[in-house]
Design an enzyme around this catalytic site. Sequence first.
Site, PDB file in Angstrom:
ATOM      1  N   ILE A  84       0.852  -1.180   0.000  1.00 50.43           N
ATOM      2  CA  ILE A  84       0.000   0.000   0.000  1.00 50.43           C
ATOM      3  C   ILE A  84       0.895   1.239   0.000  1.00 50.43           C
ATOM      4  O   ILE A  84       1.726   1.395   0.894  1.00 50.43           O
ATOM      5  CB  ILE A  84      -0.931   0.025   1.229  1.00 50.43           C
ATOM      6  CG1 ILE A  84      -1.823  -1.221   1.241  1.00 50.43           C
ATOM      7  CG2 ILE A  84      -1.779   1.296   1.239  1.00 50.43           C
ATOM      8  CD1 ILE A  84      -2.709  -1.330   2.462  1.00 50.43           C
ATOM      9  N   PHE A  85       0.722   2.099  -0.987  1.00 48.94           N
ATOM     10  CA  PHE A  85       1.538   3.310  -1.100  1.00 48.94           C
ATOM     11  C   PHE A  85       0.701   4.514  -0.679  1.00 48.94           C
ATOM     12  O   PHE A  85      -0.436   4.674  -1.119  1.00 48.94           O
ATOM     13  CB  PHE A  85       2.025   3.492  -2.538  1.00 48.94           C
ATOM     14  CG  PHE A  85       2.961   2.394  -2.988  1.00 48.94           C
ATOM     15  CD1 PHE A  85       4.321   2.507  -2.788  1.00 48.94           C
ATOM     16  CD2 PHE A  85       2.476   1.252  -3.589  1.00 48.94           C
ATOM     17  CE1 PHE A  85       5.181   1.508  -3.191  1.00 48.94           C
ATOM     18  CE2 PHE A  85       3.324   0.238  -3.999  1.00 48.94           C
ATOM     19  CZ  PHE A  85       4.682   0.372  -3.792  1.00 48.94           C
ATOM     20  N   ASP A  86       1.280   5.351   0.179  1.00 55.23           N
ATOM     21  CA  ASP A  86       0.533   6.479   0.740  1.00 55.23           C
ATOM     22  C   ASP A  86       0.844   7.788   0.030  1.00 55.23           C
ATOM     23  O   ASP A  86       0.468   8.848   0.493  1.00 55.23           O
ATOM     24  CB  ASP A  86       0.838   6.623   2.234  1.00 55.23           C
ATOM     25  CG  ASP A  86       2.297   6.956   2.492  1.00 55.23           C
ATOM     26  OD1 ASP A  86       3.101   6.837   1.546  1.00 55.23           O
ATOM     27  OD2 ASP A  86       2.626   7.342   3.626  1.00 55.23           O
ATOM     28  N   LYS A  87       1.533   7.731  -1.097  1.00 60.21           N
ATOM     29  CA  LYS A  87       1.886   8.966  -1.788  1.00 60.21           C
ATOM     30  C   LYS A  87       1.788   8.751  -3.292  1.00 60.21           C
ATOM     31  O   LYS A  87       2.309   7.770  -3.820  1.00 60.21           O
ATOM     32  CB  LYS A  87       3.316   9.388  -1.425  1.00 60.21           C
ATOM     33  CG  LYS A  87       3.647  10.817  -1.840  1.00 60.21           C
ATOM     34  CD  LYS A  87       4.996  11.208  -1.234  1.00 60.21           C
ATOM     35  CE  LYS A  87       5.303  12.672  -1.497  1.00 60.21           C
ATOM     36  NZ  LYS A  87       5.431  12.961  -2.917  1.00 60.21           N
TER      37      LYS A  87
END
Length: 280
Positions: free
Chosen positions: A190-193
Amino acid sequence: LVKILPGSQVPVDGVVVRGASAVNESMVTGETVPSPKEVSDQVVGGTINGSGVLYVRVGAVGADTVLSKIMRVVSEAQMRRPNVQAFADRISSIFVPTVVAFAILTWTVWLIAVNEGWLGQQEVEMAGFHDSHTVAFMFGCAVLVIACPCAMGLATPTAVMVGSGVGAHHGILFKGGDVLEKGAAVDTLIFDKTGTLTTSALTVTHVLTWNDSLTSSQLLELAASAESASEHPIGKAIHAHAKIAELELHEPAAFQACAGQGLSCRLQDSVVLLGNREWL
C-alpha cells in the site's frame, strides 16, 4: 551563504534567501517533476538545481544532512539482526564448542593409535605423510573444518548486508534485517503517496484547446517550438510528443525562462507565454 549555480548539486541542507529555481528532488521524494524553490523554501543536500541561481543559508552539513541520515539508516539496517540470525547464533554457541571437543577427541584417539603402534609407517607413507603424528593432527583438523558451522553463522549477516545494499541502490531502504526477513511474507503493498510510482519519463496524453480558431495540432506546434529550448521535464515531454506527431517546429527567439513558473519567447510574429496559471 552558499551560491548554487544552475545544474549543480546542492551541497548542504538549508533555506533559500535569494533567487528562484526548480530543484530535482527525486532522490528524496520520488517526484519526477522538479520542485519550485523561492525565498524561505527548504532545499536538501544532494539534490540537483535547475536553471536558476539560488543563495542558500546553510542549515545542516555533514552527518546532519538528510542524505547522511538516509545513509545512516542503511548502515544501521545492516546491524539489526533478523530472528533467523539470532537463532543461528544460539545454535552456533552450542555447536561450535561441540565441534571443537570432537576435533580434540579425534586428534587424541589418533595420537594414541600412533603412539601404540596401531598405525604402521607404511600406511602413513601411503597417505602422503612422513610423520605419524602429523596424521593425527590432520584428522583432528579435518573434523574441525568440515563440522564447523561457519556457513550457519556467516550466511545470514552476509545476506542482510547484500540485500540492504542492493535495495538502497534501487531506492528501497530497509530499516533492519528483521524488516527484510518479514518482507518475504508480504503479499500486499500500500503506497501512501501519489506520483512516485512512475517510469520517471513524462508523456503527453491529450491536447485540448478552448479556442475554436486554434486546433490541437497548432497549439502543440507552438508549445513544442517554445519548449525546444527548455530543459524542464514537462517541456521535454511536449517536445518529444510533437516530434512523434511529425509537426514542423520553429526555433524560438528572445527565449526567457522563469524558474518554477514558465517561459516566454517569440515565434515568428507571435509572442508565446507558456507556464502555470498563476504566472500567466
